[in-house]
Write a protein that holds these residues in place. Structure first.
Motif, PDB file in Angstrom:
ATOM      1  N   LEU A 219       4.236  -3.564  -5.827  1.00  0.00           N
ATOM      2  CA  LEU A 219       5.363  -3.600  -5.147  1.00  0.00           C
ATOM      3  C   LEU A 219       5.412  -4.186  -3.818  1.00  0.00           C
ATOM      4  N   ASN A 220       6.492  -4.804  -3.489  1.00  0.00           N
ATOM      5  CA  ASN A 220       6.713  -4.581  -1.926  1.00  0.00           C
ATOM      6  C   ASN A 220       7.600  -3.564  -1.570  1.00  0.00           C
ATOM      7  N   ILE A 221       7.363  -2.920  -0.660  1.00  0.00           N
ATOM      8  CA  ILE A 221       8.147  -1.855  -0.182  1.00  0.00           C
ATOM      9  C   ILE A 221       8.463  -1.939   1.431  1.00  0.00           C
ATOM     10  N   LYS A 222       9.318  -1.000   1.885  1.00  0.00           N
ATOM     11  CA  LYS A 222       9.732  -0.864   3.139  1.00  0.00           C
ATOM     12  C   LYS A 222       9.606   0.461   3.524  1.00  0.00           C
ATOM     13  N   ILE A 223       8.718   0.724   4.565  1.00  0.00           N
ATOM     14  CA  ILE A 223       8.612   1.920   5.195  1.00  0.00           C
ATOM     15  C   ILE A 223       8.700   2.188   6.553  1.00  0.00           C
ATOM     16  N   ASP A 224       8.694   3.525   7.315  1.00  0.00           N
ATOM     17  CA  ASP A 224       8.853   3.582   8.580  1.00  0.00           C
ATOM     18  C   ASP A 224       7.767   3.627   9.215  1.00  0.00           C
ATOM     19  N   LEU A 225       6.836   2.761   9.324  1.00  0.00           N
ATOM     20  CA  LEU A 225       5.273   2.793   9.782  1.00  0.00           C
ATOM     21  C   LEU A 225       5.055   1.503  10.478  1.00  0.00           C
ATOM     22  N   ASN A 226       4.420   1.475  11.673  1.00  0.00           N
ATOM     23  CA  ASN A 226       4.412   0.391  12.571  1.00  0.00           C
ATOM     24  C   ASN A 226       2.985   0.376  12.710  1.00  0.00           C
ATOM     25  N   ILE A 227       2.379  -0.388  11.948  1.00  0.00           N
ATOM     26  CA  ILE A 227       0.870  -0.898  11.958  1.00  0.00           C
ATOM     27  C   ILE A 227       0.675  -2.134  11.729  1.00  0.00           C
ATOM     28  N   ASP A 228      -0.658  -2.566  12.228  1.00  0.00           N
ATOM     29  CA  ASP A 228      -1.022  -4.087  12.073  1.00  0.00           C
ATOM     30  C   ASP A 228      -2.130  -4.228  11.344  1.00  0.00           C
ATOM     31  N   PHE A 229      -2.555  -3.213  10.709  1.00  0.00           N
ATOM     32  CA  PHE A 229      -3.628  -3.313   9.657  1.00  0.00           C
ATOM     33  C   PHE A 229      -3.455  -2.593   8.577  1.00  0.00           C
ATOM     34  N   GLY A 230      -4.442  -3.132   7.462  1.00  0.00           N
ATOM     35  CA  GLY A 230      -4.122  -2.601   6.216  1.00  0.00           C
ATOM     36  C   GLY A 230      -4.803  -1.204   6.013  1.00  0.00           C
ATOM     37  N   ILE A 231      -4.371  -0.479   4.890  1.00  0.00           N
ATOM     38  CA  ILE A 231      -5.039   0.862   4.576  1.00  0.00           C
ATOM     39  C   ILE A 231      -5.310   0.707   2.948  1.00  0.00           C
ATOM     40  N   THR A 232      -6.615   1.049   2.704  1.00  0.00           N
ATOM     41  CA  THR A 232      -6.943   1.153   1.357  1.00  0.00           C
ATOM     42  C   THR A 232      -7.527   2.496   1.198  1.00  0.00           C
ATOM     43  N   ARG A 233      -7.102   3.238  -0.008  1.00  0.00           N
ATOM     44  CA  ARG A 233      -7.299   4.279  -0.500  1.00  0.00           C
ATOM     45  C   ARG A 233      -6.969   4.723  -1.779  1.00  0.00           C
ATOM     46  N   GLY A 234      -7.716   4.135  -2.864  1.00  0.00           N
ATOM     47  CA  GLY A 234      -7.424   3.863  -4.198  1.00  0.00           C
ATOM     48  C   GLY A 234      -6.293   2.640  -4.483  1.00  0.00           C
ATOM     49  N   LYS A 235      -5.064   2.759  -3.651  1.00  0.00           N
ATOM     50  CA  LYS A 235      -4.323   1.700  -3.391  1.00  0.00           C
ATOM     51  C   LYS A 235      -4.347   0.898  -2.262  1.00  0.00           C
ATOM     52  N   PHE A 236      -3.996  -0.240  -2.095  1.00  0.00           N
ATOM     53  CA  PHE A 236      -3.834  -0.581  -0.660  1.00  0.00           C
ATOM     54  C   PHE A 236      -2.484  -1.017  -0.420  1.00  0.00           C
ATOM     55  N   GLN A 266       5.974   4.150 -10.697  1.00  0.00           N
ATOM     56  CA  GLN A 266       5.758   5.702 -10.273  1.00  0.00           C
ATOM     57  C   GLN A 266       4.483   5.982 -10.108  1.00  0.00           C
ATOM     58  N   LYS A 267       3.462   5.456 -10.786  1.00  0.00           N
ATOM     59  CA  LYS A 267       2.076   5.850 -10.306  1.00  0.00           C
ATOM     60  C   LYS A 267       1.613   5.163  -9.013  1.00  0.00           C
ATOM     61  N   ILE A 268       2.103   3.994  -8.779  1.00  0.00           N
ATOM     62  CA  ILE A 268       1.863   3.316  -7.434  1.00  0.00           C
ATOM     63  C   ILE A 268       2.299   3.951  -6.368  1.00  0.00           C
ATOM     64  N   LEU A 269       3.701   4.542  -6.504  1.00  0.00           N
ATOM     65  CA  LEU A 269       4.428   5.311  -5.459  1.00  0.00           C
ATOM     66  C   LEU A 269       3.602   6.870  -5.156  1.00  0.00           C
ATOM     67  N   ASN A 270       3.179   7.351  -6.383  1.00  0.00           N
ATOM     68  CA  ASN A 270       2.658   8.543  -6.229  1.00  0.00           C
ATOM     69  C   ASN A 270       1.346   8.462  -5.508  1.00  0.00           C
ATOM     70  N   ASP A 271       0.459   7.722  -5.943  1.00  0.00           N
ATOM     71  CA  ASP A 271      -0.813   7.166  -5.409  1.00  0.00           C
ATOM     72  C   ASP A 271      -0.641   7.251  -3.660  1.00  0.00           C
ATOM     73  N   LEU A 272       0.438   6.595  -3.313  1.00  0.00           N
ATOM     74  CA  LEU A 272       0.804   6.398  -1.949  1.00  0.00           C
ATOM     75  C   LEU A 272       1.119   7.721  -1.251  1.00  0.00           C
ATOM     76  N   LYS A 273       1.881   8.555  -1.783  1.00  0.00           N
ATOM     77  CA  LYS A 273       1.882   9.937  -1.591  1.00  0.00           C
ATOM     78  C   LYS A 273       0.858  10.699  -1.250  1.00  0.00           C
ATOM     79  N   ASN A 274      -0.427  10.333  -1.932  1.00  0.00           N
ATOM     80  CA  ASN A 274      -1.417  11.139  -2.033  1.00  0.00           C
ATOM     81  C   ASN A 274      -2.196  10.852  -0.622  1.00  0.00           C
ATOM     82  N   PHE A 275      -1.682  10.062   0.041  1.00  0.00           N
ATOM     83  CA  PHE A 275      -2.392   9.577   1.241  1.00  0.00           C
ATOM     84  C   PHE A 275      -1.514   9.380   2.331  1.00  0.00           C
TER      85      PHE A 275
END
Ligand SMILES: Cc1cc2nc3c(=O)[nH]c(=O)nc-3n(C[C@H](O)[C@H](O)[C@H](O)COP(=O)(O)OP(=O)(O)OC[C@H]3O[C@@H](n4cnc5c(N)ncnc54)[C@H](O)[C@@H]3O)c2cc1C
Length: 354
Positions: A219-236, A266-275
């Motif tokens: 997915l391409n998403i828009k969120i209210d988060l201002n970071i300049d690095f990636g995060i990976t935790r099951g999903k990236f 839905q699975k991708i979005l749920n996995d994001l909500k886990n972290f």
């Protein structure tokens, strides 16, 4: 064009065909690329992530010490030649799942094995209100992402300019073999290289190889988060512009169709909500079939029975990191008859043909 130059026909302009075409053009060869954009390739769906430490066990990605210097040099030089930006070096943060991971990495941090890839061990949580990372995490370097569409589009213009690009479906029945050359579309070539990604599994001449295609969605998403690095935790989660991220991906090798699904989204979005505590807005949804193989390694080299026919396939989930090194191995074989590294050489599967 000197007499030592070869006329090489490449079928497919995903990452494999593109990186190989650039490598061969750079070596002064006469390159023709045939691509049918109607046949959807995996490269256009991919996140483009370059990550040296992967998996739940956080181990160095396969052959990283050979792949990473080559990929860095390759994408940096082609950015300069094509005069555009697509290789984005960004740190990637990997939260520790358990306290023991923190202790392990505090011990490993100075290990020369990891010096090139680990920037910092975070001993406690960062972005505390939003990100689940109670035990800290690992901040990686030499990581980032390739903006694959920008790379492919600009490389395509270069191929058109310095070689030949044919937008057309390649049909095997149009290819004629002679002892020392092949003929296609009324023109003779010294060699042909098949770079057709997961589509190769239906091939008349390479269909016997142990392909294990793997469906992925992103997915391409828009969120209210201002970071300049990636995060990976099951999903990236990879920032590509202020507030805009790539989020993926799913892995499915038991799929019954190649379309995108509501369930995967839905699975991708749920996995994001886990972290991450966030309310994402989805702006795009991609699907592709990764050209993966039984032993999860690329398959490159010469057909065992048909002269002048080569394959460049099996990039699986790591095409961005693997393709520059693989293209060098393959061009060494095509142009100088150098042996291909046995770990990726097609000859490891020759017994399957008999
Ligand atoms: C959701 C998803 C996320 C991913 N994320 C990452 C990531 O973060 N990092 C990473 O490194 N990799 C990632 N990948 C994997 C990556 O996409 C692949 O490793 C890589 O793109 C494979 O490239 P390829 O050139 O072998 O195949 P493809 O990209 O599939 O290219 C094949 C090309 O051949 C053409 N073609 C096929 N048949 C014919 C024909 N008969 N005639 C003419 N043209 C033909 C197609 O049009 C296509 O252009 C991801 C994949 C998916 C699906």
């Amino acid at each position: 064009m000197g007499k030592d130059n070869k006329r090489i026909l490449i079928i497919g302009q995903g990452l494999a065909g593109t990186v190989l075409a650039l490598e061969l053009l750079d070596k002064g060869q006469d390159v023709t690329v045939v691509n049918d954009p109607e046949i959807k390739g995996s490269s256009w769906a991919a996140g483009g992530i370059i990550n040296p430490i992967t998996g739940r066990r956080m181990v160095k990605t396969w052959n990283a010490d050979e792949l990473f210097p080559v990929l860095k040099d390759f994408y940096n030089s082609w950015e300069a030649i094509l005069n555009c930006k697509f290789y984005h070096q960004k740190n990637i943060y990997r939260p520790f799942l358990e306290l023991s991971d923190l202790n392990d990495w505090l011990a490993k941090y100075d290990d020369p094995e990891y010096l090139d890839y680990v920037k910092k061990v975070e001993k406690g949580p960062i972005l505390e209100k939003k990100l689940q990372n109670p035990h800290g995490g690992l901040l990686l370097k030499n990581s980032g992402y390739l903006d694959i569409p920008v790379f492919l589009k600009n490389a395509q213009k270069y191929i058109e300019d310095k070689g030949t690009l044919v937008i057309k479906e390649f049909l095997y029945q149009d290819l004629f073999h002679s002892e020392n050359h092949i003929t296609w579309n009324g023109k003779e070539y010294d060699d042909i290289v098949f770079c057709r990604g997961a589509n190769e599994r239906h091939s008349e001449i390479f269909g016997w190889l142990p392909f294990r295609p793997n469906k992925g969605e992103l997915l391409n998403i828009k969120i209210d988060l201002n970071i300049d690095f990636g995060i990976t935790r099951g999903k990236f989660l990879m920032p590509v512009a202020k507030g805009f991220f790539k989020l993926g991906a799913t892995y499915d090798n038991h799929y019954d169709h190649e379309e995108k699904t509501f369930e995967a989204k839905q699975k991708i979005l749920n996995d994001l909500k886990n972290f991450l505590d966030t309310e994402p807005e989805v702006s795009d949804h991609f699907v592709g079939i990764r050209p993966a193989t039984k032993d999860r390694k690329p398959i490159i080299g010469k057909h065992p029975e048909i002269n002048n026919v080569f394959i460049f396939n099996g990039l699986g989930a790591k095409g961005v990191s693997l393709s520059p090194w693989c293209a060098k191995e393959l061009s060494g074989q095509i142009l100088e008859n150098k042996p291909i590294d046995k770990r990726v050489n097609i000859d490891r599967f020759f017994s399957l043909l008999r």
